[in-house]
Scaffold this motif. Structure first.
Motif: not given
Length: 468
Positions: A5-8, A253-255, A273-274, A409-421
Motif C-alpha cells: 500500500a502507498v499512502v498518498g 509482519a502484516l499491516y 506500506v509506504v 525523521p526516520p525512513i524505516v518505521l517498522h520491518e516493511n513500513l516506510f516513511y518517505l516525506s
C-alpha cells in the motif's frame, strides 16, 4: 511479490509506486490511497479557461529522475518564456537583471565582488557530491536513514549542513553579509518562504535551482503523477488513511491499513506500506497501533504559505515605475524587510503554451502569482495591483519550518513500513522527493530479499568504481 500500500498520490506516492513496480516486477499488487486528488501539491488553478501552476513550478536541469519520468511518459518540456527578474527591498530594487548576460555578471561582480563566485563554487561542490546518488541507485544501493544517505554522498560535512544555517556556511566560505542579505535571502524567501536561517543543505538545493536552467512540464507538472500511476496500473482508492495497525501472521509482519472514504470506513491487509504524507500531528491525525516500541510523534512544524493567483493590472508605481509600459520585470523577489508583506511575485504563463504565445506587456492585465506568509488583505492587493478581475487564494502548509528541526525523521518505521516525506527536512524539491522514492523502493526490495550487502554500505564511491 508482496501486496503493498502507498499512502498518498502526490509526487512521492506516484514515484514510489512506479519504482516498487520496477524492482518487484509487474506482478506486485499496489493500492494507492488518495482522498483529495492525484498530484498533491503539484496543483493548477484556472483563470479565463487557462490553467496555471499554483506551486512547485520549476524543475532543475540536473533532476535526472524527473527527466526520466518525462521521457518514459512521453511528456514534453514546456516552452520557456524569457523574463527578467529583480530583487525589491520595499523601497527600491537592490538588483536588476538586464537583457545582457555579461552586464548582469558585471553588475553582480561590481555590487558583490567575489561573493558571487564563492557562492557558485559552494553550490557546485554540494551538487557534484549530491549527484553521486544516481550512480549508487543505478547499482541498487539503498540507505535505511537520511543520515546514512547524506553521509555516503558528502560525509559528516553533509550531515553538518542539515544542522547549521545557510548564512553561517556561506559567511564561512567568504560570502559577504551584504550578499547574504540582498541575494540569498531573496532566493530563499521565494522558494521556501523562509529566511537565511534555513539549513545549509536545503539552502544549497534552493540556490542551485535559482541559478541553473530550469524547466516545467507542458500541460502541468501534475501530469507526471497521473502518468506514473497509470503506467503502474496501480489501484487508486479515494480514501483518507486514518491509521495502521500491526498484526503478525506466520512470524512475519502484516499491516492493516484503516481508511475512510465516501463509502464509509474500511481496512485492508498488506505485507508492505509506504507512507508519503507528512506524519506531523499538525498535518495529519494518523494512529499507529500494536507497534512495540510504539511509533513516536514526529517533531517539527510546518511553514504556512499562501499563493494568490491574481488576474489584474500591476501597480508599477509601487515599484518606482510610474509609467507601467517601462516596467521590465516578470518576476520580483524580495529582501527580508519587516514592511514587506509578500515573499515573491511573478507574471506566470499557462501550463499549455502555444507557439504564438507572448508574455503580457506590463500595462496589460496579466496573471500574477504572489507568494506570501499570510493571506493578502484588500489594502495589500491594492498596493500591488491598480485593479484586478479575480484573486484565487490557496493556503498551504508546504515546507517544514526548518529552524525548528533538531534531528531528521526516520525512513524505516517498522520491518516493511516506510516513511518517505521525512526527506523534506533535508531539502524540499520535486527531485529530492523522487530520489527519496527510489531509495525507499530499493530499500524495501533489498530488505524483502535480505540483500544486506546493498544497504548502508560504507565507501560506496570505491565499490561503485570497482563494479564498473
Amino acid at each position: 511479490a508482496p501486496p503493498a500500500a502507498v499512502v498518498g498520490a502526490g509526487l512521492g506516492g506516484s514515484a514510489v509506486a512506479y519504482f516498487l513496480q520496477q524492482h518487484f516486477g509487474p506482478q506486485v499488487q499496489l493500492d494507492v490511497y488518495e482522498p483529495v486528488g492525484v498530484g498533491g501539491r503539484l496543483a493548477t488553478v484556472t483563470v479565463n479557461k487557462q490553467q496555471y501552476e499554483s506551486r512547485g513550478a520549476s524543475i532543475h536541469a540536473l533532476s535526472l529522475h524527473m527527466q526520466d519520468f518525462v521521457k518514459i511518459l512521453g511528456l514534453k518540456h514546456r516552452r520557456e518564456v524569457a523574463g527578467k527578474s529583480a530583487i525589491f527591498s520595499g523601497e527600491h530594487f537592490v538588483l536588476e537583471e538586464t537583457d545582457w548576460y555579461l552586464l548582469n555578471l558585471f553588475r553582480l561582480w561590481w555590487h558583490y565582488g567575489i561573493s558571487f563566485l564563492r557562492l557558485q563554487m559552494w553550490v557546485e561542490e554540494v551538487m557534484e557530491k549530491f549527484m553521486r546518488i544516481y550512480k549508487y541507485q543505478a547499482h541498487g544501493y539503498a540507505f535505511s536513514s537520511l543520515e546514512e544517505l547524506l553521509r555516503s554522498l558528502g560525509g559528516d560535512a553533509f550531515i553538518n549542513m542539515t544542522q547549521r544555517s545557510v548564512a553561517e556556511s556561506l559567511l564561512e566560505v567568504g560570502v559577504t553579509q551584504r550578499f547574504v542579505d540582498d541575494v540569498i535571502a531573496a532566493v530563499l524567501r521565494s522558494s521556501y518562504g523562509q529566511s537565511v536561517l534555513v539549513p545549509a543543505f536545503a539552502g544549497a538545493m534552493s540556490l542551485a535551482g535559482a541559478q541553473g536552467s530550469t524547466w516545467a512540464v507542458e500541460g502541468g507538472n501534475k501530469l507526471v503523477c497521473s502518468g506514473l500511476l497509470k503506467l503502474t496500473k496501480a489501484n487508486i482508492i479515494p480514501a483518507r488513511v486514518t491509521g495502521i495497525s500491526l498484526h503478525s501472521s506466520e512470524g512475519k509482519a502484516l499491516y492493516q491499513v484503516h481508511y475512510e472514504g465516501s463509502e464509509g470506513q474500511g481496512s485492508a491487509f498488506y505485507d508492505m506500506v509506504v507512507v508519503t504524507t507528512p506524519l506531523h500531528p499538525s498535518r495529519s491525525n494518523f494512529t499507529f497501533e500494536n507497534f512495540e516500541p510504539p511509533i513516536a510523534d514526529f517533531p517539527g512544524a510546518f511553514q504556512p504559505s499562501v499563493t494568490s493567483v491574481v488576474h489584474g493590472y500591476l501597480n508599477s508605481s509601487y515599484f518606482g515605475f510610474p509609467d507601467p509600459k517601462l516596467f521590465p520585470f516578470a518576476s520580483i523577489l524580495t529582501t527580508d524587510t519587516p514592511d514587506l508583506f509578500f515573499n515573491a511575485m511573478d507574471n506566470i504563463c499557462p501550463v499549455n503554451i502555444s507557439a504564438a504565445f507572448r508574455r503580457k506587456q506590463p500595462q496589460e492585465a496579466a496573471v500574477w502569482r504572489v507568494l506570501s506568509q499570510q493571506p493578502l488583505d484588500k489594502q495589500q492587493l491594492k498596493t500591488l495591483f491598480r485593479s484586478y478581475y479575480s484573486v484565487q487564494v490557496t493556503e498551504w502548509q508546504v515546507y517544514p519550518r526548518y529552524d525548528a528541526a533538531k534531528s531528521l525523521p526516520p525512513i524505516v518505521l517498522h520491518e516493511n513500513l516506510f516513511y518517505l516525506s521525512g526527506v523534506e527536512w533535508v531539502a524540499s524539491s520535486m527531485e529530492m522527493i523522487a530520489v527519496a522514492a527510489k531509495n525507499v523502493a530499493l530499500l524495501a526490495y533489498n530488505r524483502w530479499h535480505q540483500d544486506l550487502e546493498k544497504i548502508d554500505q560504507k565507501d560506496l564511491m570505491h565499490k561503485v568504481k570497482t563494479e564498473l
